[in-house]
Design a protein around this motif. Structure first.
Motif, mmCIF file in Angstrom:
data_model
loop_
_atom_site.group_PDB
_atom_site.id
_atom_site.type_symbol
_atom_site.label_atom_id
_atom_site.label_comp_id
_atom_site.label_asym_id
_atom_site.label_seq_id
_atom_site.Cartn_x
_atom_site.Cartn_y
_atom_site.Cartn_z
ATOM 1 N N MET A 383 0.609 -1.209 0.383
ATOM 2 C CA MET A 383 0.021 0.045 -0.348
ATOM 3 C C MET A 383 0.868 1.122 0.087
ATOM 4 N N TYR A 384 1.724 1.646 0.796
ATOM 5 C CA TYR A 384 2.371 2.616 0.623
ATOM 6 C C TYR A 384 3.504 2.510 -0.304
ATOM 7 N N LYS A 385 4.161 1.415 -1.299
ATOM 8 C CA LYS A 385 4.706 1.532 -2.648
ATOM 9 C C LYS A 385 3.084 2.482 -3.881
ATOM 10 N N GLU A 386 2.111 1.974 -3.504
ATOM 11 C CA GLU A 386 1.789 2.526 -4.249
ATOM 12 C C GLU A 386 0.507 3.525 -3.852
ATOM 13 N N GLY A 387 1.500 4.268 -2.901
ATOM 14 C CA GLY A 387 0.607 6.085 -2.704
ATOM 15 C C GLY A 387 -0.155 5.631 -1.301
ATOM 16 N N LEU A 388 -0.545 4.970 -1.004
ATOM 17 C CA LEU A 388 -1.732 4.299 -0.608
ATOM 18 C C LEU A 388 -1.968 4.743 1.496
ATOM 19 N N LEU A 389 -0.787 5.022 1.008
ATOM 20 C CA LEU A 389 -0.464 6.104 2.761
ATOM 21 C C LEU A 389 0.344 6.284 2.520
#
Length: 389
Positions: A383-389
């Protein structure tokens, strides 16, 4: 390559030369250093005084200003409790900081229960205090300023010369826990007006269970009530039979620590390489002066406890050795403004003169493999890599 030991702020390997210097006082010259009426006792006494002179020479102070004890925890308790008891007519106000070692925080908590007023200075994101806040906080009833030299978890250095000068100007005692500084960086007490200072031998390749307290001789003598009473050892300041082998080891280890060692090269090599090899890591306190051997690394979304289990051949720490078994996040990193999660994802690496560049290369290979494994199975990392965090 075997175990890779990068936990030297917790303790260090005993130098072989130090061990050799200690052995005669465990075997042949085993006398009690207070029994100066006979030859064995005098041999032991001379060894203690030789070690005292060695410490004094390295620190540029007088031998009569050095008092031996079991280590910094005892010294810290002696000073904080002893000064509080001795100076209550002047006041009960003590100034410290929340990034101090747990020994200081616990001793302050103990005297607080007896009526002391403990004031904690704030710290910035690097763990540094504001010198103006310190100066403005000192009052007529302030009896002690207690601030460490180098932080045991991050390596961040306090400006001890400036602190000492402020305390001297305000006529208040400055007690410096220099446990991590001594043996890694030079300190000239003839030039830095620290009033009281403590150190532990096992932080610089000496034996565990041996430490020293420096108490400056002044025209108005510093009053510290003894924590341990017994005989008249250390001029009545610290009772108990002298641990001669440990004291000999302390003196020898500190004298050897004068030798030049490029600890900063090891740390800098490690930090440059780990940032290159592992994505999303950062170094706490990197932009300020630090101990030359200490690096506290944050691995984004990788819990330190999980990472350590995946690299069992690397000896590292999630914080101070005194609290590393705690489930709570590092109090030092929290005081610097980090979140619980950021603190849990941080690990301390501390090097010594026994470490080599090849060990660092091997460690980073193992760490990279472990970090990749943890992150590849982590939904939060995705999620962090996908910019969701």
């Amino acid at each position: 390559m075997g175990l890779l030991y990068f936990d030297n702020n917790a303790t260090t390997k005993l130098d072989d030369r130090v061990l050799d210097s200690m052995l005669p006082y465990l075997r042949e010259s085993y006398g009690n250093a207070s029994s100066i009426q006979h030859k064995l006792g005098r041999q032991a006494n001379h060894a203690v005084e030789r070690a005292r002179n060695q410490v004094a020479e390295v620190l540029s102070c007088q031998a009569k200003e050095i008092f031996f004890c079991s280590g910094s925890t005892e010294a810290i308790n002696t000073v904080i409790k002893g000064v509080f008891q001795a100076y209550q007519k002047k006041g009960k106000h003590i100034i410290t900081c929340r990034t101090e070692h747990k020994a200081v925080l616990s001793a302050c908590s103990a005297v607080e229960k007896s009526g002391a007023e403990i004031q904690f200075l704030g710290s910035d994101g690097n763990g540094l205090i504001d010198l103006k806040e310190l100066e403005n906080s000192i009052r007529e009833d302030t009896i002690l300023v207690c601030l460490m030299a180098g932080n045991n978890e991050t390596g961040v250095l306090h400006p001890i010369l400036e602190i000492a000068e402020i305390c001297a100007k305000k006529d208040v005692l400055f007690f410096c826990d220099a446990t991590q500084w001594i043996g890694k960086l030079p300190l000239n007490l003839a030039e830095v007006p620290i009033d009281i200072l403590c150190l532990s031998a096992h932080k610089f390749h000496g034996p565990k269970g041996s430490g020293a307290l420096f108490v400056r001789r002044k025209s108005k003598p510093i009053q510290i009530l003894a924590l341990i009473v017994g005989g008249n050892q250390e001029h009545g300041f610290r009772g108990g039979t002298y641990a001669v082998p440990q004291i000999v080891g302390l003196g020898g280890a500190l004298f050897l620590a004068k030798e030049a060692h490029s600890l900063g090269n090891l740390r800098d090599y490690f930090e440059e390489k780990i940032v290159q090899e592992i994505p999303e890591v950062n170094i706490h306190g990197k932009e300020v002066d630090r101990l030359p051997n200490t690096s506290n690394v944050h691995f984004t979304y990788v819990r330190g406890s999980e990472l350590m289990t995946k690299v069992p051949e690397i000896c590292i720490s999630s914080g101070s050795a005194c609290v590393s078994g705690d489930r709570d996040p590092s109090h030092v990193l929290k005081a610097m403004g980090l979140s619980d999660e950021e603190a849990y994802c941080s690990l301390r690496f501390s090097f010594s003169r026994y470490n080599e560049l090849e060990e660092i290369d091997e460690a980073i290979l193992q760490l990279k493999k472990a970090v990749d494994s943890i992150r590849n199975s982590s939904p939060i990392w995705q999620m962090y890599k996908e910019g969701l965090l």
